[in-house]
Design a protein around this motif. Structure first.
Motif, short mmCIF file in Angstrom:
data_model
loop_
_atom_site.label_atom_id
_atom_site.label_comp_id
_atom_site.label_asym_id
_atom_site.label_seq_id
_atom_site.Cartn_x
_atom_site.Cartn_y
_atom_site.Cartn_z
N HIS A 1 36.75 31.75 29.36
CA HIS A 1 36.71 32.42 30.67
C HIS A 1 35.30 32.96 30.90
CE1 HIS A 1 41.27 33.36 30.24
NE2 HIS A 1 41.05 32.11 30.60
N ALA A 2 34.62 32.45 31.92
CA ALA A 2 33.25 32.87 32.23
C ALA A 2 33.23 33.63 33.55
CB ALA A 2 32.34 31.65 32.31
N LEU A 3 32.75 34.87 33.48
CA LEU A 3 32.59 35.71 34.66
C LEU A 3 31.11 35.76 35.03
CD1 LEU A 3 33.64 37.78 36.76
CD2 LEU A 3 33.24 39.56 35.01
N PHE A 4 30.80 35.40 36.27
CA PHE A 4 29.42 35.42 36.76
C PHE A 4 29.27 36.62 37.69
CE2 PHE A 4 30.45 31.06 35.72
CZ PHE A 4 29.38 30.72 34.91
N VAL A 5 28.21 37.40 37.46
CA VAL A 5 28.03 38.65 38.19
C VAL A 5 26.64 38.69 38.83
CG1 VAL A 5 27.94 41.17 37.99
CG2 VAL A 5 29.61 39.87 36.64
N CYS A 6 26.61 39.03 40.11
CA CYS A 6 25.36 39.35 40.81
C CYS A 6 25.61 40.63 41.60
CB CYS A 6 24.87 38.19 41.67
SG CYS A 6 25.89 37.76 43.10
N SER A 7 24.80 40.90 42.60
CA SER A 7 24.95 42.16 43.33
C SER A 7 26.10 42.12 44.34
CB SER A 7 23.65 42.52 44.05
OG SER A 7 22.62 42.73 43.11
N ARG A 8 26.02 41.20 45.29
CA ARG A 8 26.98 41.22 46.40
C ARG A 8 27.99 40.08 46.35
NH1 ARG A 8 23.64 41.63 51.49
NH2 ARG A 8 25.50 42.49 52.45
N ASN A 9 27.93 39.25 45.34
CA ASN A 9 28.88 38.14 45.17
C ASN A 9 28.91 37.23 46.40
OD1 ASN A 9 32.37 37.55 44.90
ND2 ASN A 9 30.84 36.74 43.54
N SER B 1 32.89 25.54 37.40
CA SER B 1 34.35 25.45 37.45
C SER B 1 34.86 24.06 37.09
CB SER B 1 34.87 25.84 38.83
OG SER B 1 34.45 24.91 39.80
N SER B 2 34.02 23.06 37.23
CA SER B 2 34.45 21.69 36.92
C SER B 2 34.16 21.31 35.46
CB SER B 2 33.76 20.69 37.86
OG SER B 2 32.36 20.73 37.66
N TRP B 3 33.55 22.19 34.72
CA TRP B 3 33.27 21.90 33.32
C TRP B 3 34.57 21.96 32.52
CZ3 TRP B 3 28.26 23.54 30.52
CH2 TRP B 3 27.15 23.14 31.27
N PRO B 4 34.79 21.01 31.64
CA PRO B 4 36.02 21.03 30.84
C PRO B 4 36.08 22.24 29.92
CG PRO B 4 34.53 19.26 30.12
CD PRO B 4 33.92 19.88 31.34
N GLY B 5 37.24 22.85 29.87
CA GLY B 5 37.46 23.98 28.97
C GLY B 5 36.94 25.31 29.48
N ILE B 6 36.46 25.34 30.72
CA ILE B 6 35.91 26.58 31.26
C ILE B 6 36.65 26.97 32.53
CG2 ILE B 6 33.87 27.69 32.26
CD1 ILE B 6 32.16 26.06 30.43
N GLU B 7 37.11 28.22 32.57
CA GLU B 7 37.64 28.81 33.80
C GLU B 7 36.61 29.80 34.28
OE1 GLU B 7 41.72 30.19 33.84
OE2 GLU B 7 42.10 29.02 32.03
N PRO C 1 23.76 26.66 27.87
CA PRO C 1 23.85 26.85 26.41
C PRO C 1 24.91 27.86 25.99
CG PRO C 1 21.56 26.85 27.12
CD PRO C 1 22.39 26.89 28.36
N PHE C 2 25.25 28.80 26.86
CA PHE C 2 26.23 29.83 26.53
C PHE C 2 27.65 29.45 26.91
CE2 PHE C 2 22.11 31.79 27.35
CZ PHE C 2 21.90 32.41 26.14
N LEU C 3 27.79 28.29 27.56
CA LEU C 3 29.11 27.88 28.06
C LEU C 3 29.66 26.66 27.34
CD1 LEU C 3 28.42 28.39 31.87
CD2 LEU C 3 29.54 29.96 30.29
N ARG C 4 29.10 26.34 26.25
CA ARG C 4 29.62 25.21 25.46
C ARG C 4 30.89 25.65 24.75
NH1 ARG C 4 26.81 21.75 28.07
NH2 ARG C 4 24.59 21.80 27.75
N THR C 5 31.94 24.85 24.91
CA THR C 5 33.22 25.23 24.28
C THR C 5 33.36 24.59 22.92
OG1 THR C 5 34.31 23.44 25.45
CG2 THR C 5 34.41 25.62 26.43
#
Length: 107
Positions: free
Chosen positions: A2-10, A22-28, A103-107
């Motif tokens: 589960h990957a949460l991406f954060v910026c200021s105003r979304n 979102s289309s990467w396998p194994g990642i929500e 590099p941080f989203l490799r499952t």
């Protein structure tokens, strides 16, 4: 993962990241913002859900630490150092996100 991406105003950076990964396998994915007027404001539910939290700027990490403190213990937090100067789905933003976050989203 589960990957949460954060910026200021979304509105631009984190929704772009959410969309492209979102289309990467194994990642929500999910995205949220730290500002009071964010489209989707980051919540404790987001923090609990996330395996990795990807922030666009150091100030976002500091705001999360101030607001959620203990809830962040054991959470992987990655800062991409991407300034707020890109449009939603701008090709240069996509390239930066893929280069710095992948590099941080490799499952």
């Amino acid at each position: 993962m589960h990957a949460l991406f954060v910026c200021s105003r979304n509105r631009l950076r984190s929704p772009t990241a959410e969309a492209i990964f979102s289309s990467w396998p194994g990642i929500e994915t999910a995205s949220a913002g730290t500002a009071p007027d964010a489209e989707e404001r980051v919540s404790s539910d987001h923090i609990r859900w996330a395996d990795v939290i990807v922030v666009m700027e150091r100030s976002h990490k500091a705001r999360l630490a101030k607001q959620f403190g203990d809830s962040l213990k054991g959470k992987k937090i990655v800062c991409l150092d991407i300034p707020d100067k890109y449009a939603f789905m701008q090709p240069e933003l996509i390239a930066l996100l893929e280069q710095r976050a992948a590099p941080f989203l490799r499952t």
